[in-house]
Design a protein around this motif. Structure first.
Motif, PDB file in Angstrom:
ATOM      1  N   TYR A 128      -0.842   1.172   9.493  1.00  0.00           N
ATOM      2  CA  TYR A 128      -0.822  -0.174   8.280  1.00  0.00           C
ATOM      3  C   TYR A 128       0.179  -1.265   9.179  1.00  0.00           C
ATOM      4  O   TYR A 128       0.322  -2.383   8.779  1.00  0.00           O
ATOM      5  N   GLN A 174      -0.058  -5.103  10.029  1.00  0.00           N
ATOM      6  CA  GLN A 174       0.480  -5.996   9.169  1.00  0.00           C
ATOM      7  C   GLN A 174       1.445  -6.817   9.861  1.00  0.00           C
ATOM      8  O   GLN A 174       1.615  -7.988   9.714  1.00  0.00           O
ATOM      9  N   GLN A 176       0.814  -1.368  -0.129  1.00  0.00           N
ATOM     10  CA  GLN A 176      -0.025  -0.121  -0.081  1.00  0.00           C
ATOM     11  C   GLN A 176       0.759   1.217   0.044  1.00  0.00           C
ATOM     12  O   GLN A 176       2.013   1.268   0.476  1.00  0.00           O
TER      13      GLN A 176
END
Ligand code: AMP
Ligand code: GLY
Length: 423
Positions: free
Chosen positions: A132, A136, A121
């Protein structure tokens, strides 16, 4: 023909060495070149990113073909400027060079055209990027969007390392505007290889396989560098895998660039990660690899000039390349301390002795002349490249050359090519 090579590193020395052997060439110039290149070409004192001055020179000298080595002038639009002036030039234009100049551009291209790569991304907001990463987990890879001289990638083994990378890039701006946007992507395991193809925007002419050694120390330890050595052919790229790379990566990339309205012309460099025989793209570059160009060009048997010209003129369909049925290995001799700081201006001994060895070329990268002597002037200084019937004999030849050459604090890896032998 009059040919101008733009750049002054080991890759450009190898290009000048190969281009200079062509019976089509009357005069070869290199801007700015280096002391090794000066033995083969007329060096012109213009920097590789001084596009106005390069264009004035090419027009004044009526250059028939300009060959661009490094990425910076490509992303600055050197090809657009030369073409607008009616000059033939080898390399992608500014729109197509985004394939290297912007990680976000290249990841979106791969997503749109279903080209295998790591999941990712893009972010322009620091807090969203951090959120993020937390979601992750690690390992994870953080990349500055723009050009960062090969240093804008953080392969983070922990979440805190990845977040520190985000802060360096987005808050402290250690790569300047290259870090206004970041790509965060899945960590890929496997073995890396480099794959190159000439293209005129439609037709593809793949080169032989090769492999770089990115880490500074033996057994792939220490920080990433521009490349500490390379060899060709690379047995990890089997003939079957070669065909799969062309079909699932190179062709969709070239077709996709054309469909998207910016056809890619020049040499496409695909950095690959190979796991269980399956290739995925790590990154694209818009130019020849350095040091991969050194062993590849030593193995190239046929004339390169008609191929470069056919790419620039859009008629590559009838071209082919013949290869010597030999292996080549390039060992990079670097300044001690590289990729961090190092001392410059140290005299290099043994270059004449190494030049006596048959089947060996010492390509200059970061060298300059001081009081008539060759001294180190950059991180990667020399690319000592040997040709042999097998990878093992090419390794021996390259290290025979390395053994003749020295300077204070010189550093080189002792295991270049071992991965090929271990297979
Ligand atoms: P790049 O500048 O994108 O080629 O990245 C430099 C190096 O970082 C590569 O040659 C790889 O060794 C490593 N790297 C980049 N992306 C990844 C990834 N997604 N997974 C694992 N290693 C990576
Ligand atoms: N050998 C790595 C590069 O040229 O980017």
């Amino acid at each position: 023909m009059k040919i101008l090579v733009v750049g002054g590193g080991g890759r450009e020395h190898a290009l000048c060495w190969k281009i200079g052997q062509s019976p089509l060439v009357d005069t070869l110039y290199c801007a700015p070149g280096n002391p090794g290149i000066a033995e083969l070409a007329e060096c012109v004192h213009i920097g590789a990113d001084e596009i106005d001055a390069l264009l004035d020179f090419a027009l004044a000298e009526k250059i028939d073909l300009t060959v661009v080595g490094p990425e910076v002038p490509l992303t600055m639009g050197i090809v657009d400027r030369f073409q607008a002036a009616g000059l033939d030039i080898f390399g992608p234009n500014q729109a197509a060079a985004q394939i290297e100049g912007s990680k976000g551009f290249s990841k979106d291209l791969m997503a749109r055209h279903h080209i295998p790569t790591a999941a990712y991304q893009s972010f322009t907001d620091r807090d969203q990027a951090v959120a993020y990463i937390k979601q992750q987990g690690a390992p994870i890879v953080v990349k500055a969007d723009g050009l960062a001289a090969g240093k804008g990638v953080i392969v983070a083994m922990t979440k805190s390392e990845a977040i520190a990378g985000i802060d360096d890039i987005m808050l402290d701006k250690v790569f300047g505007t290259a870090g206004s946007s970041v790509v965060i992507e899945e960590f890929m395991e496997g073995e890396e290889a480099s794959f190159f193809a000439f293209t005129d925007g439609k037709n593809i002419l793949p080169l032989a396989s090769s492999q770089d050694h990115k880490r500074v120390f033996d057994e792939d330890e220490g920080p990433n560098t521009g490349g500490m050595g390379a060899y060709s052919p690379a047995p990890v790229v089997t003939p079957q895998l070669h065909d799969e790379i062309v079909a699932t990566i190179v062709k969709p990339t070239i077709d996709g660039m054309a469909d998207d309205g910016h056809p890619y012309v020049g040499i496409l460099y695909v950095g690959l990660m190979i796991k269980d025989g399956k290739p995925r793209v790590v990154e694209y570059n818009a130019r020849f690899g350095d040091p991969e160009a050194q062993p590849l060009l030593m193995r190239m048997k046929s004339d390169i000039v008609p191929v470069l010209q056919a790419c620039a003129r859009g008629n590559l369909a009838a071209s082919s390349i013949e290869w010597h049925d030999k292996a080549a290995v390039c060992v990079v001799m670097a300044s001690g301390g590289y990729p961090a700081g190092f001392e410059k201006g140290l005299p290099i001994s043994g270059l004449e002795d190494a030049a006596q060895i048959n089947g060996l070329m010492v390509f200059h990268a970061g060298t300059t002349l001081k009081d008539g002597a060759v001294v180190n002037n950059g991180g990667r200084v020399l690319g000592v490249t040997g040709l042999g019937d097998t990878v093992a004999s090419a390794i021996n030849r390259a290290y025979q050359g390395v053994a003749k050459i020295s300077w204070k604090n010189v550093h080189f890896r002792k295991d270049i090519g071992q991965k090929a032998l271990n297979r």
